[in-house]
Design an enzyme around this catalytic site. Structure first.
Site, PDB file in Angstrom:
ATOM      1  N   GLU A 114      -6.419  31.241  46.679  1.00 29.76           N
ATOM      2  CA  GLU A 114      -6.327  32.221  45.575  1.00 29.76           C
ATOM      3  C   GLU A 114      -5.292  31.790  44.530  1.00 29.76           C
ATOM      4  OE1 GLU A 114      -5.974  35.548  48.376  1.00 29.76           O
ATOM      5  OE2 GLU A 114      -7.617  36.465  47.256  1.00 29.76           O
ATOM      6  N   GLU A 134     -10.110  34.824  55.339  1.00 26.85           N
ATOM      7  CA  GLU A 134      -9.416  36.109  55.584  1.00 26.85           C
ATOM      8  C   GLU A 134     -10.152  37.036  56.546  1.00 26.85           C
ATOM      9  OE1 GLU A 134      -9.315  34.556  52.696  1.00 26.85           O
ATOM     10  OE2 GLU A 134      -7.468  35.015  51.601  1.00 26.85           O
TER      11      GLU A 134
END
Ligand code: COA
Length: 253
Positions: A114, A134
């Site tokens: 990210e 995740e």
């Protein structure tokens, strides 16, 4: 430590003249992004907001960043999620006035991916592994992947990365346009990123910053934002100087 180098804990910062080079420096933890690193990124952003220059971001030890620090993440609760600890830091990096170039060597996973998505330009090496595991840890990728990755690679591939945990290798990332250069190793990737940064430094900074703002503006802001920014630049002495220089160079030939 070199004269032009400062260390802010886990973030090493070098003034490279045309740009700033920042290296995530927790190689023993694969540069996992903990609160100290987030704080150091905010401090760096404050400097680059006050004195805009391009930023080259890399990781030490053959890894970009293996994610948010899972030891800290495990202890975080609902209020921490709402505070958007990584989200806000990455948004601030994305919103820096001048371009951000990420050098992606080795793992760029979870929060590390990210952070890479928050850059404007990405350069990779053959060891790159980039993706968002995740959901395997019982959380979502809430620090930008769900919207930025879709914009970067399109919904079909973003869906596979986010919903099925697909991790892209360097060739796949290049084909998807997630990286725009694939260099043979980390040194070559850094050279490439720094060449891009010094090219940026030769361009008009006001025009570069305006281009970045317009590029990041939502669809419905166009074309009004383009015209408003251009109106400012059309009055700038630098535009006059650069265009006159071009025309006179042609005439002199
Ligand atoms: N958070 C906290 N610590 C991490 C970490 C993370 N995201 N990623 C790696 N580390 C730590 C490991 O716990 C280990 O610490 P230790 O030496 O104290 O045991 C150290 O970094 C080295 O990691 P290790 O797993 O031994 O390295 P490796 O080269 O064998 O594997 C990875 C590298 C990236 C494949 C593996 O570390 C990994 O899967 N990390 C987590 C990736 C992830 O799920 N990220 C998403 C988080 S949002």
């Amino acid at each position: 430590m070199a004269e032009n180098e400062t260390s802010n804990g886990p973030l090493k910062i070098e003034d490279r003249g045309t740009h700033v080079l920042a290296s995530l420096d927790r190689p023993e933890k694969r540069n996992a992004i903990d609160q100290e690193l987030v704080d150091a990124l905010h401090a760096l952003c404050a400097e680059l907001e006050a004195a805009p220059r391009a930023l080259v971001l890399r990781g030490e030890g053959g890894t970009f960043a293996a994610g948010a620090d899972i030891a800290q993440l495990r202890e975080r609760r609902a209020a921490d999620a709402r505070a958007g600890i990584n989200t806000r830091a990455f948004q601030r990096i994305n919103a820096l006035p001048m371009p951000v170039i990420a050098v992606l060597d080795g793992y760029a996973l979870g929060g590390g991916a990210e952070l890479a998505y928050a850059a404007d330009i990405r350069v990779g090496t053959p060891t790159l592994k980039i993706g968002n595991p995740e959901t395997g840890l019982g959380i979502i990728a809430a620090a930008g992947a769900t919207w930025r990755l879709r914009e970067l690679v399109g919904e079909p591939l973003a869906a596979e990365i986010l919903l099925a945990g697909r991790v892209l290798d360097a060739e796949e990332a290049l084909r998807a346009g997630l990286i725009t250069h694939l260099e043979p190793d980390a040194d070559a990737a850094l050279v490439r990123a720094e060449k891009i940064a010094s090219r940026i430094a030769s361009l008009d900074p006001a025009a570069t910053q305006a281009s970045k703002r317009v590029l990041q503006a939502p669809r419905d802001a166009h074309p009004a934002i383009d015209l408003a920014e251009q109106a400012i630049l059309f009055e700038s002495p630098e535009k006059m100087r650069r265009m006159t220089e071009f025309l006179e160079r042609k005439k002199a030939k």
